[in-house]
Scaffold this motif. Structure first.
Motif, short mmCIF file in Angstrom:
data_model
loop_
_atom_site.label_atom_id
_atom_site.label_comp_id
_atom_site.label_asym_id
_atom_site.label_seq_id
_atom_site.Cartn_x
_atom_site.Cartn_y
_atom_site.Cartn_z
N TRP A 1 -6.82 1.92 6.48
CA TRP A 1 -6.81 0.46 6.53
C TRP A 1 -7.21 -0.39 7.39
O TRP A 1 -7.61 -1.73 7.42
CB TRP A 1 -6.36 0.62 4.98
N LEU B 1 1.15 -1.34 0.00
CA LEU B 1 -0.17 -0.17 -0.06
C LEU B 1 0.96 1.34 0.06
O LEU B 1 0.46 2.42 -0.38
CB LEU B 1 -0.79 0.52 1.42
N LYS B 2 1.91 0.88 0.93
CA LYS B 2 2.47 2.27 0.73
C LYS B 2 3.69 2.63 -0.10
O LYS B 2 3.75 3.40 -1.04
CB LYS B 2 3.10 2.15 2.54
N LEU C 1 1.77 1.58 -4.09
CA LEU C 1 0.95 2.63 -4.63
C LEU C 1 0.58 3.80 -4.01
O LEU C 1 0.48 4.17 -4.33
CB LEU C 1 -0.66 1.57 -3.44
N GLY C 2 1.42 4.11 -2.88
CA GLY C 2 2.37 5.34 -2.47
C GLY C 2 0.96 6.36 -1.67
O GLY C 2 0.85 6.69 -1.85
N VAL C 3 -0.06 4.96 -0.63
CA VAL C 3 -1.15 5.20 -0.40
C VAL C 3 -0.04 6.56 1.00
O VAL C 3 1.05 6.04 1.79
CB VAL C 3 -1.24 4.48 0.93
N GLU C 4 -0.87 7.73 1.66
CA GLU C 4 -0.12 8.20 3.24
C GLU C 4 -0.38 7.09 4.27
O GLU C 4 -0.90 6.26 3.82
CB GLU C 4 -0.67 9.41 3.43
N ASP C 5 0.24 7.49 4.77
CA ASP C 5 0.13 6.72 6.36
C ASP C 5 -0.54 6.81 7.00
O ASP C 5 -1.18 5.90 7.57
CB ASP C 5 1.91 7.19 7.65
N GLU C 6 -1.32 7.61 6.65
CA GLU C 6 -2.93 8.18 8.01
C GLU C 6 -3.69 7.22 7.04
O GLU C 6 -4.54 6.29 7.87
CB GLU C 6 -2.92 9.43 6.96
N GLN C 7 -3.33 7.18 5.10
CA GLN C 7 -4.46 6.46 4.72
C GLN C 7 -4.39 5.08 5.22
O GLN C 7 -5.04 3.79 5.07
CB GLN C 7 -4.56 6.44 3.51
N LYS C 8 -3.23 4.54 5.01
CA LYS C 8 -2.75 2.79 5.38
C LYS C 8 -2.89 2.54 6.84
O LYS C 8 -3.44 1.78 7.01
CB LYS C 8 -1.24 2.75 5.62
#
Ligand SMILES: N[C@@H](CCC(=O)N[C@@H](CS)C(=O)NCC(=O)O)C(=O)O
Length: 213
Positions: free
Chosen positions: A130, A116-117, A120-127
């Motif tokens: 999830w 994910l991080k 896909l480059g999601v932010e820590d907050e989004q991870k």
């Protein structure tokens, strides 16, 4: 026997509880997941999935998948049993265990979070969102089920610990470590507390392992 373990792995934690309940103390090897030791060539030779735990049996068979390992232990050392008697009761316990091991835990595994991080480059907050979301959805269903079923007792099934409790305790420890609010799950909290009065559960906790950091 030799257990390939990591203190923070909840799948390995399940196997540690089962070993303790059975009174079996294997040799231990520690696979440092944060340092990616699970993807080192020597470990991949043992378990091409690159996941812990793995158990090497006395006759050098390599076993993987915590639930398969636990059922193996239950077969070679039947006392105390980790599954109740009766087909429906056994299916209920397996169903509870699989709700955690198949439908909660894999979504939040290290490699999934790294994908994910990192990919896909999601932010820590989004991870983190999830992680918390899937734990919440899974634990909520488990709470409803356990609070409602007559078969629930001191433990997930009656008054003896089973495979379901072996899966529940590590998953709740994970949830707490990630600051998920577990207060909405009073039945899970009660069963977790009952389990942790037993040395087999308490001694398997991450903080008590030789590789704990
Ligand atoms: N279904 C497997 C899951 C094993 C698993 O996912 N292990 C995690 C630790 S709890 C792991 O080794 N993760 C390493 C990674 O994701 O790279 C089992 O029950 O044994």
């Amino acid at each position: 026997m030799k257990l390939y373990d990591y203190f923070r792995s909840s799948a390995a934690y399940r196997v540690r509880i089962a070993l303790n309940l059975k009174g079996i103390a294997p040799e231990r090897a520690f696979v440092h997941l944060r340092r990616n030791a699970q993807r080192a060539e020597d470990y991949l030779l043992l378990n091409p999935q690159g996941l812990v735990p793995a158990l090497v049996t006395d006759d050098a068979t390599v076993l993987t998948q915590s639930l398969a390992i636990i059922e193996y232990l239950d077969e070679i050392q039947p006392q105390p049993p980790l599954l109740p008697s009766g087909p429906a009761a056994r299916a209920r316990v397996r169903g509870l265990a699989l709700a955690i091991a198949c439908d909660i835990h894999p979504l939040n595994n290290l490699r999934v979070l790294q994908y994910l991080k990192g990919t896909l480059g999601v932010e820590d907050e989004q991870k983190d969102a999830w992680y918390k979301y899937w734990i919440d959805v899974g634990l909520e269903a488990l709470e409803t089920r356990l609070a409602r079923d007559k078969a629930t007792g001191r433990f997930c099934h009656g008054d003896e610990p089973t495979l379901a409790d072996i899966c529940l305790v590590p998953q709740l420890a994970n949830a707490r470590r990630m600051n998920v609010d577990v207060a909405p799950f009073p039945t899970l909290i009660r069963i977790d507390a009952a389990c942790n009065t037993l040395p087999a559960f308490a001694d398997a906790a991450p903080a008590k392992q030789p590789d704990a950091e």
